[in-house]
Write a protein that holds these residues in place. Sequence first.
Motif, PDB file in Angstrom:
ATOM      1  N   UNK A  20       0.819  -1.210   0.000  1.00  0.00           N
ATOM      2  CA  UNK A  20       0.000   0.000   0.000  1.00  0.00           C
ATOM      3  C   UNK A  20       0.854   1.261   0.000  1.00  0.00           C
ATOM      4  N   UNK A  21       2.094   1.130   0.436  1.00  0.00           N
ATOM      5  CA  UNK A  21       2.994   2.279   0.522  1.00  0.00           C
ATOM      6  C   UNK A  21       3.913   2.392  -0.685  1.00  0.00           C
ATOM      7  N   UNK A  22       3.890   1.391  -1.561  1.00  0.00           N
ATOM      8  CA  UNK A  22       4.810   1.379  -2.696  1.00  0.00           C
ATOM      9  C   UNK A  22       4.129   1.926  -3.952  1.00  0.00           C
ATOM     10  N   UNK A  23       4.910   2.412  -4.908  1.00  0.00           N
ATOM     11  CA  UNK A  23       4.339   2.832  -6.190  1.00  0.00           C
ATOM     12  C   UNK A  23       3.619   1.671  -6.860  1.00  0.00           C
ATOM     13  N   UNK A  24       2.575   1.976  -7.613  1.00  0.00           N
ATOM     14  CA  UNK A  24       1.806   0.950  -8.301  1.00  0.00           C
ATOM     15  C   UNK A  24       2.715   0.155  -9.233  1.00  0.00           C
ATOM     16  N   UNK A  25       2.629  -1.172  -9.151  1.00  0.00           N
ATOM     17  CA  UNK A  25       3.407  -2.034 -10.028  1.00  0.00           C
ATOM     18  C   UNK A  25       4.720  -2.498  -9.454  1.00  0.00           C
ATOM     19  N   UNK A  26       5.128  -1.964  -8.309  1.00  0.00           N
ATOM     20  CA  UNK A  26       6.403  -2.353  -7.717  1.00  0.00           C
ATOM     21  C   UNK A  26       6.229  -3.599  -6.851  1.00  0.00           C
ATOM     22  N   UNK A  27       7.081  -4.599  -7.062  1.00  0.00           N
ATOM     23  CA  UNK A  27       7.006  -5.857  -6.327  1.00  0.00           C
ATOM     24  C   UNK A  27       8.173  -5.979  -5.353  1.00  0.00           C
ATOM     25  N   UNK A  28       7.911  -6.568  -4.184  1.00  0.00           N
ATOM     26  CA  UNK A  28       8.953  -6.818  -3.197  1.00  0.00           C
ATOM     27  C   UNK A  28       8.446  -7.912  -2.274  1.00  0.00           C
ATOM     28  N   UNK A  29       9.338  -8.473  -1.469  1.00  0.00           N
ATOM     29  CA  UNK A  29       8.905  -9.510  -0.538  1.00  0.00           C
ATOM     30  C   UNK A  29       9.151  -9.057   0.897  1.00  0.00           C
ATOM     31  N   UNK A  30       8.396  -9.678   1.806  1.00  0.00           N
ATOM     32  CA  UNK A  30       8.486  -9.380   3.229  1.00  0.00           C
ATOM     33  C   UNK A  30       8.844 -10.654   3.978  1.00  0.00           C
ATOM     34  N   UNK A  31       9.751 -10.566   4.943  1.00  0.00           N
ATOM     35  CA  UNK A  31      10.176 -11.708   5.751  1.00  0.00           C
ATOM     36  C   UNK A  31       9.812 -11.474   7.214  1.00  0.00           C
ATOM     37  N   UNK A  32       9.358 -12.522   7.885  1.00  0.00           N
ATOM     38  CA  UNK A  32       9.077 -12.438   9.325  1.00  0.00           C
ATOM     39  C   UNK A  32       9.519 -13.735   9.991  1.00  0.00           C
ATOM     40  N   UNK A  33       9.650 -13.673  11.305  1.00  0.00           N
ATOM     41  CA  UNK A  33      10.003 -14.866  12.079  1.00  0.00           C
ATOM     42  C   UNK A  33       9.274 -14.858  13.416  1.00  0.00           C
ATOM     43  N   UNK A  34       8.563 -15.940  13.697  1.00  0.00           N
ATOM     44  CA  UNK A  34       7.941 -16.148  14.996  1.00  0.00           C
ATOM     45  C   UNK A  34       6.781 -15.246  15.331  1.00  0.00           C
ATOM     46  N   UNK A  35       6.196 -14.554  14.352  1.00  0.00           N
ATOM     47  CA  UNK A  35       5.106 -13.633  14.658  1.00  0.00           C
ATOM     48  C   UNK A  35       3.770 -14.338  14.828  1.00  0.00           C
ATOM     49  N   UNK A  36       3.566 -15.441  14.120  1.00  0.00           N
ATOM     50  CA  UNK A  36       2.304 -16.169  14.219  1.00  0.00           C
ATOM     51  C   UNK A  36       2.477 -17.526  14.887  1.00  0.00           C
ATOM     52  N   UNK A  37       3.637 -18.115  14.754  1.00  0.00           N
ATOM     53  CA  UNK A  37       3.903 -19.426  15.347  1.00  0.00           C
ATOM     54  C   UNK A  37       5.374 -19.491  15.749  1.00  0.00           C
ATOM     55  N   UNK A  38       5.613 -19.879  16.975  1.00  0.00           N
ATOM     56  CA  UNK A  38       6.982 -19.953  17.481  1.00  0.00           C
ATOM     57  C   UNK A  38       7.835 -20.875  16.618  1.00  0.00           C
ATOM     58  N   UNK A  39       8.991 -20.384  16.194  1.00  0.00           N
ATOM     59  CA  UNK A  39       9.907 -21.185  15.404  1.00  0.00           C
ATOM     60  C   UNK A  39       9.640 -21.173  13.918  1.00  0.00           C
ATOM     61  N   UNK A  40       8.571 -20.534  13.487  1.00  0.00           N
ATOM     62  CA  UNK A  40       8.227 -20.514  12.064  1.00  0.00           C
ATOM     63  C   UNK A  40       8.615 -19.180  11.443  1.00  0.00           C
ATOM     64  N   UNK A  41       9.106 -19.259  10.219  1.00  0.00           N
ATOM     65  CA  UNK A  41       9.446 -18.059   9.456  1.00  0.00           C
ATOM     66  C   UNK A  41       8.566 -17.987   8.213  1.00  0.00           C
ATOM     67  N   UNK A  42       8.313 -16.794   7.773  1.00  0.00           N
ATOM     68  CA  UNK A  42       7.460 -16.619   6.604  1.00  0.00           C
ATOM     69  C   UNK A  42       8.035 -15.641   5.611  1.00  0.00           C
ATOM     70  N   UNK A  43       7.675 -15.837   4.357  1.00  0.00           N
ATOM     71  CA  UNK A  43       8.020 -14.908   3.280  1.00  0.00           C
ATOM     72  C   UNK A  43       6.776 -14.716   2.431  1.00  0.00           C
TER      73      UNK A  43
END
Length: 213
Positions: free
Chosen positions: A147-170
């Motif tokens: 929502x904060x990026x220019x229209x059409x721009x792609x990127x990925x987001x990484x997280x760790x342990x935010x929803x389940x302990x020991x799990x990472x997400x992309x």
Amino acid sequence: MTAETSQTLDRGLRVLKLLADTDHGLTVTELSNRLGVNRTVVYRLLATLEQHALVRRDLGGRARVGLGVLRLGRQVHPLVREAALPALRSLAEDIGATAHLTLVDGSDALAVAVVEPTWTDYHVAYRAGFRHPLDRGAAGRAILAARQKPVGESAFTLTHGELETGASGAAAALVGVTGVEGSVGVVMLADSIPERVGPRVVDAAREVADALR
């Protein structure tokens, strides 16, 4: 307008689109000005849409989108899920992690399609219907970031342990799909996400977006 189209239906759909683009509703006069038609026509359009619960009017006379639109919207999920499954299967098998398609549902992120890899000894259990706040987990954070990026721009987001302990997400947001706000991602039991996963998730999100256009 062509001979094969309905002017009244076209105007009714334009009313819904105008109302969907505002948080505070519109008056009959405002709708009349934006549509370029007289107030009598607008009254008739609103009365018809109200009969189908697609529009509601508050005590001040402002028209807003009605709850009937939600019932129609629920039928979109199966269509979106079906279109996304090939890309999700490829992603899950390639990465060896649970892949998911997540859509915005109010202030939540809602998983509408999940594919688990077939060849791994273990993977994170994730189910369709799982929901969580948009500001927690890679799926929701990717949507917020888009929502904060220019229209059409792609990127990925990484997280760790935010929803389940020991799990990472992309996750990477769907880009350029009118009317659909969501993301494609993977979740795995790991302290960190391997370097190649982020770009692969972006590719999968692009595949899903292409299938939905």
